[in-house]
Design a protein around this motif. Structure first.
Motif, mmCIF file in Angstrom:
data_model
loop_
_atom_site.group_PDB
_atom_site.id
_atom_site.type_symbol
_atom_site.label_atom_id
_atom_site.label_comp_id
_atom_site.label_asym_id
_atom_site.label_seq_id
_atom_site.Cartn_x
_atom_site.Cartn_y
_atom_site.Cartn_z
ATOM 1 N N GLU A 1 -10.144 5.919 -6.085
ATOM 2 C CA GLU A 1 -11.246 5.384 -6.881
ATOM 3 C C GLU A 1 -12.487 5.196 -6.024
ATOM 4 O OE1 GLU A 1 -9.252 1.918 -8.347
ATOM 5 O OE2 GLU A 1 -8.569 2.961 -10.159
ATOM 6 N N GLY A 2 -12.287 4.800 -4.772
ATOM 7 C CA GLY A 2 -13.394 4.624 -3.844
ATOM 8 C C GLY A 2 -13.055 5.259 -2.512
ATOM 9 N N ARG A 3 -14.060 5.352 -1.634
ATOM 10 C CA ARG A 3 -13.826 6.015 -0.354
ATOM 11 C C ARG A 3 -14.147 5.137 0.855
ATOM 12 N NH1 ARG A 3 -14.745 9.920 -3.974
ATOM 13 N NH2 ARG A 3 -13.446 11.784 -3.845
ATOM 14 N N ALA A 4 -14.212 3.865 0.646
ATOM 15 C CA ALA A 4 -14.478 2.946 1.754
ATOM 16 C C ALA A 4 -13.266 2.925 2.685
ATOM 17 C CB ALA A 4 -14.762 1.548 1.223
ATOM 18 N N ASP B 1 -11.545 0.550 3.973
ATOM 19 C CA ASP B 1 -10.472 -0.371 3.589
ATOM 20 C C ASP B 1 -9.664 0.169 2.414
ATOM 21 O OD1 ASP B 1 -12.791 -0.876 1.951
ATOM 22 O OD2 ASP B 1 -11.857 -2.749 1.288
ATOM 23 N N GLU B 2 -10.310 0.928 1.524
ATOM 24 C CA GLU B 2 -9.590 1.531 0.405
ATOM 25 C C GLU B 2 -8.662 2.647 0.898
ATOM 26 O OE1 GLU B 2 -12.612 1.162 -3.298
ATOM 27 O OE2 GLU B 2 -13.393 2.193 -1.515
ATOM 28 N N GLN B 3 -9.143 3.419 1.853
ATOM 29 C CA GLN B 3 -8.289 4.464 2.443
ATOM 30 C C GLN B 3 -7.118 3.829 3.180
ATOM 31 O OE1 GLN B 3 -10.971 6.813 4.813
ATOM 32 N NE2 GLN B 3 -11.584 8.072 3.081
ATOM 33 N N ALA B 4 -7.378 2.774 3.923
ATOM 34 C CA ALA B 4 -6.315 2.097 4.676
ATOM 35 C C ALA B 4 -5.261 1.528 3.723
ATOM 36 C CB ALA B 4 -6.896 0.997 5.546
ATOM 37 N N ARG B 5 -5.701 0.977 2.605
ATOM 38 C CA ARG B 5 -4.764 0.427 1.620
ATOM 39 C C ARG B 5 -3.857 1.536 1.081
ATOM 40 N NH1 ARG B 5 -8.084 -2.136 -2.401
ATOM 41 N NH2 ARG B 5 -8.047 -0.187 -3.541
ATOM 42 N N PHE B 6 -4.444 2.691 0.766
ATOM 43 C CA PHE B 6 -3.636 3.798 0.277
ATOM 44 C C PHE B 6 -2.727 4.338 1.385
ATOM 45 C CE2 PHE B 6 -2.919 8.349 -0.357
ATOM 46 C CZ PHE B 6 -2.148 8.271 -1.501
ATOM 47 N N GLU B 7 -3.248 4.488 2.579
ATOM 48 C CA GLU B 7 -2.444 5.025 3.675
ATOM 49 C C GLU B 7 -1.275 4.107 4.025
ATOM 50 O OE1 GLU B 7 -5.017 6.280 6.875
ATOM 51 O OE2 GLU B 7 -5.980 7.776 5.589
ATOM 52 N N GLY B 8 -1.394 2.826 3.715
ATOM 53 C CA GLY B 8 -0.292 1.899 3.925
ATOM 54 C C GLY B 8 0.921 2.246 3.081
ATOM 55 N N VAL B 9 0.689 2.742 1.879
ATOM 56 C CA VAL B 9 1.806 3.104 1.002
ATOM 57 C C VAL B 9 2.455 4.412 1.446
ATOM 58 C CG1 VAL B 9 0.580 4.439 -0.781
ATOM 59 C CG2 VAL B 9 2.540 3.059 -1.410
ATOM 60 N N GLY C 1 -0.297 2.737 -10.824
ATOM 61 C CA GLY C 1 -0.326 1.367 -11.331
ATOM 62 C C GLY C 1 -0.370 0.305 -10.252
ATOM 63 N N GLY C 2 -0.065 0.684 -9.020
ATOM 64 C CA GLY C 2 -0.096 -0.280 -7.919
ATOM 65 C C GLY C 2 -1.516 -0.536 -7.465
ATOM 66 N N ASP C 3 -1.668 -1.431 -6.552
ATOM 67 C CA ASP C 3 -2.995 -1.783 -6.035
ATOM 68 C C ASP C 3 -3.334 -0.912 -4.832
ATOM 69 O OD1 ASP C 3 -5.390 -3.171 -5.806
ATOM 70 O OD2 ASP C 3 -4.510 -4.692 -4.481
ATOM 71 N N TYR C 4 -3.285 0.419 -5.028
ATOM 72 C CA TYR C 4 -3.516 1.356 -3.934
ATOM 73 C C TYR C 4 -4.823 2.120 -4.088
ATOM 74 C CZ TYR C 4 1.447 0.380 -3.736
ATOM 75 O OH TYR C 4 2.661 -0.257 -3.718
#
Length: 163
Positions: free
Chosen positions: A78-81, A83-91, A131-134
């Motif tokens: 949804e975004g490219r900041a 912190d957003e990438q890091a949140r997705f990469e965590g999963v 559906g997750g917060d990723y």
């Protein structure tokens, strides 16, 4: 990507031989590149320490080990900041079904290689990702049908033309 090391022709020979046959003994490798075994081992250890050689693996045929479906999945966030990438990469590392992930340029953000038991398993995993917060915005799935060419290694030239 810039690097802090340079590969000479012997390093490149070592890399080519190990990509072709990673189970070579040090003695056999040394013989093929005309080095003493101790000099060869020192170079291989240096290439490992630099992270150029990242590991040794057996390449398996996914269809022979009953992995089910092999999928290539395009993910757009949804975004490219950062912190957003890091949140997705965590999963990514927390999800064993995701066996490979690449952050790519272009209209999508990530290209994933995923293995699942069946389509129901993929549906559940996809719903969890979306559906997750990723921060997952969209998902496009491609099912592997056949592998007419498998990855066997990167081309390691004698030396780059720009050097």
């Amino acid at each position: 990507m810039a690097n802090d090391y340079s590969l000479d022709r012997i390093d490149r020979k070592i890399l080519r031989h190990l990509q072709d046959e990673a189970r070579l003994t040090n003695q056999a490798l040394a013989s093929r590149i005309a080095l003493s075994p101790s000099a060869c081992l020192a170079r291989v250890r240096r290439l490992e320490a630099l992270g150029i050689i990242q590991g040794y693996h057996a390449r398996l045929d996914p269809f022979c080990v009953d992995v089910g479906l092999v999928l290539f999945v395009e993910i757009t966030l949804e975004g490219r900041a950062p912190d957003e990438q890091a949140r997705f990469e965590g999963v990514l590392s927390a999800t064993p079904e995701i066996v490979e992930a690449s952050h790519v340029s272009g209209r999508i953000d990530y290209l994933l290689k995923i293995v699942v038991r069946n389509m129901q398993h993929w549906t559940e995993l996809r719903e969890a990702l979306v559906g997750g917060d990723y921060g997952v915005g969209s998902v496009t799935t491609h099912v592997l049908m056949d592998k007419p060419k498998v990855f066997k290694g990167y081309p390691v030239a004698e030396r780059h033309a720009d050097r």
